[in-house]
Write a protein that holds these residues in place. Structure first.
Motif, PDB file in Angstrom:
ATOM      1  N   GLU A  42     -56.293 -22.261  -0.050  1.00  0.00           N
ATOM      2  CA  GLU A  42     -55.153 -23.090  -0.426  1.00  0.00           C
ATOM      3  C   GLU A  42     -55.142 -23.274  -1.931  1.00  0.00           C
ATOM      4  O   GLU A  42     -56.186 -23.249  -2.582  1.00  0.00           O
ATOM      5  CB  GLU A  42     -55.232 -24.452   0.259  1.00  0.00           C
ATOM      6  CG  GLU A  42     -56.453 -25.260  -0.168  1.00  0.00           C
ATOM      7  CD  GLU A  42     -56.543 -26.602   0.510  1.00  0.00           C
ATOM      8  OE1 GLU A  42     -55.635 -27.431   0.334  1.00  0.00           O
ATOM      9  OE2 GLU A  42     -57.552 -26.811   1.219  1.00  0.00           O
ATOM     10  N   LYS A  53     -51.070 -14.561  -0.407  1.00  0.00           N
ATOM     11  CA  LYS A  53     -51.626 -13.937   0.801  1.00  0.00           C
ATOM     12  C   LYS A  53     -50.898 -12.635   1.134  1.00  0.00           C
ATOM     13  O   LYS A  53     -51.525 -11.662   1.571  1.00  0.00           O
ATOM     14  CB  LYS A  53     -51.565 -14.917   1.971  1.00  0.00           C
ATOM     15  CG  LYS A  53     -52.536 -16.074   1.818  1.00  0.00           C
ATOM     16  CD  LYS A  53     -52.403 -17.056   2.961  1.00  0.00           C
ATOM     17  CE  LYS A  53     -53.375 -18.220   2.774  1.00  0.00           C
ATOM     18  NZ  LYS A  53     -53.281 -19.188   3.896  1.00  0.00           N
ATOM     19  N   GLN A  54     -49.594 -12.615   0.910  1.00  0.00           N
ATOM     20  CA  GLN A  54     -48.825 -11.389   1.167  1.00  0.00           C
ATOM     21  C   GLN A  54     -49.327 -10.253   0.277  1.00  0.00           C
ATOM     22  O   GLN A  54     -49.508  -9.127   0.739  1.00  0.00           O
ATOM     23  CB  GLN A  54     -47.327 -11.638   0.930  1.00  0.00           C
ATOM     24  CG  GLN A  54     -46.453 -10.452   1.253  1.00  0.00           C
ATOM     25  CD  GLN A  54     -46.465 -10.110   2.736  1.00  0.00           C
ATOM     26  OE1 GLN A  54     -46.494 -10.997   3.584  1.00  0.00           O
ATOM     27  NE2 GLN A  54     -46.447  -8.827   3.038  1.00  0.00           N
ATOM     28  N   ARG A  55     -49.568 -10.547  -1.008  1.00  0.00           N
ATOM     29  CA  ARG A  55     -50.073  -9.515  -1.920  1.00  0.00           C
ATOM     30  C   ARG A  55     -51.450  -9.028  -1.484  1.00  0.00           C
ATOM     31  O   ARG A  55     -51.754  -7.839  -1.589  1.00  0.00           O
ATOM     32  CB  ARG A  55     -50.150 -10.045  -3.357  1.00  0.00           C
ATOM     33  CG  ARG A  55     -48.832 -10.362  -4.026  1.00  0.00           C
ATOM     34  CD  ARG A  55     -47.924  -9.173  -4.090  1.00  0.00           C
ATOM     35  NE  ARG A  55     -46.817  -9.228  -4.999  1.00  0.00           N
ATOM     36  CZ  ARG A  55     -45.775 -10.041  -4.936  1.00  0.00           C
ATOM     37  NH1 ARG A  55     -45.702 -10.968  -4.021  1.00  0.00           N
ATOM     38  NH2 ARG A  55     -44.799  -9.951  -5.811  1.00  0.00           N
ATOM     39  N   ASP A  60     -47.281 -19.784  -5.145  1.00  0.00           N
ATOM     40  CA  ASP A  60     -47.170 -20.050  -3.721  1.00  0.00           C
ATOM     41  C   ASP A  60     -48.261 -19.306  -2.953  1.00  0.00           C
ATOM     42  O   ASP A  60     -48.413 -18.085  -3.115  1.00  0.00           O
ATOM     43  CB  ASP A  60     -45.780 -19.600  -3.259  1.00  0.00           C
ATOM     44  CG  ASP A  60     -45.599 -19.752  -1.776  1.00  0.00           C
ATOM     45  OD1 ASP A  60     -45.617 -20.900  -1.289  1.00  0.00           O
ATOM     46  OD2 ASP A  60     -45.446 -18.715  -1.093  1.00  0.00           O
ATOM     47  N   ILE A  61     -49.006 -20.020  -2.116  1.00  0.00           N
ATOM     48  CA  ILE A  61     -50.114 -19.406  -1.381  1.00  0.00           C
ATOM     49  C   ILE A  61     -49.623 -18.310  -0.442  1.00  0.00           C
ATOM     50  O   ILE A  61     -50.314 -17.310  -0.242  1.00  0.00           O
ATOM     51  CB  ILE A  61     -50.969 -20.465  -0.634  1.00  0.00           C
ATOM     52  CG1 ILE A  61     -52.291 -19.865  -0.136  1.00  0.00           C
ATOM     53  CG2 ILE A  61     -50.187 -21.092   0.501  1.00  0.00           C
ATOM     54  CD1 ILE A  61     -53.231 -19.417  -1.210  1.00  0.00           C
ATOM     55  N   ASP A  62     -48.416 -18.461   0.116  1.00  0.00           N
ATOM     56  CA  ASP A  62     -47.911 -17.414   1.013  1.00  0.00           C
ATOM     57  C   ASP A  62     -47.651 -16.117   0.255  1.00  0.00           C
ATOM     58  O   ASP A  62     -47.943 -15.031   0.763  1.00  0.00           O
ATOM     59  CB  ASP A  62     -46.646 -17.884   1.731  1.00  0.00           C
ATOM     60  CG  ASP A  62     -46.942 -19.013   2.719  1.00  0.00           C
ATOM     61  OD1 ASP A  62     -48.068 -19.048   3.261  1.00  0.00           O
ATOM     62  OD2 ASP A  62     -46.056 -19.862   2.928  1.00  0.00           O
ATOM     63  N   ALA A  63     -47.120 -16.209  -0.963  1.00  0.00           N
ATOM     64  CA  ALA A  63     -46.896 -15.009  -1.787  1.00  0.00           C
ATOM     65  C   ALA A  63     -48.231 -14.368  -2.159  1.00  0.00           C
ATOM     66  O   ALA A  63     -48.355 -13.138  -2.173  1.00  0.00           O
ATOM     67  CB  ALA A  63     -46.100 -15.369  -3.032  1.00  0.00           C
ATOM     68  N   MET A  66     -57.349 -15.507   2.080  1.00  0.00           N
ATOM     69  CA  MET A  66     -56.500 -15.584   3.269  1.00  0.00           C
ATOM     70  C   MET A  66     -56.642 -16.918   3.995  1.00  0.00           C
ATOM     71  O   MET A  66     -55.709 -17.390   4.631  1.00  0.00           O
ATOM     72  CB  MET A  66     -56.795 -14.419   4.218  1.00  0.00           C
ATOM     73  CG  MET A  66     -56.406 -13.060   3.637  1.00  0.00           C
ATOM     74  SD  MET A  66     -54.683 -12.941   3.107  1.00  0.00           S
ATOM     75  CE  MET A  66     -53.838 -13.058   4.673  1.00  0.00           C
TER      76      MET A  66
END
Length: 109
Positions: free
Chosen positions: A43, A7-9, A2-5, A40
């Motif tokens: 995709e 980016k969070q890392r 998942d791209i959100d996970a 960031m």
């Protein structure tokens, strides 16, 4: 993946470069800030959930106008099992392997 996970890392600084990725980014003259910026704004364009080495994906991001591909996966801590994002390789997609940053090229003879 998942791209959100991912980016969070990156925002947390909870990631690492493989030796191969470090060599590739230096060969392409990409610094760490540029890599972080590409991720960031990036995709996931391919997921590899069944890779024998573990789940991974291909992210497309940009450093200015230059497309950058990053293959990423999860590295698990030996003592606590915590996931760390590992950047496996970094490269600038080029023909003949890539028609454009999103499409793989045809087979060459």
């Amino acid at each position: 993946m998942d791209i959100d996970a991912i980016k969070q890392r990156i925002m947390e600084g909870n990631y690492e470069f493989s030796i191969h990725a470090q060599q590739e980014r230096l060969e392409d003259d990409l610094d760490i800030t540029e890599i972080e910026t590409a991720i960031m704004g990036g995709e996931v364009i391919e997921n590899y959930p069944d890779d024998p080495r573990g789940e991974s994906c291909l992210v497309l991001g940009y450093v200015g106008p230059i497309p950058v591909h990053l293959v990423m996966g999860w590295a698990y801590g030996q003592s606590n099992g915590e996931k760390t994002l590992r950047i496996i390789t970094v490269y600038i997609p080029q023909a003949p392997k890539w028609e454009d940053p999103r499409r793989r090229g045809g087979k060459t003879s």
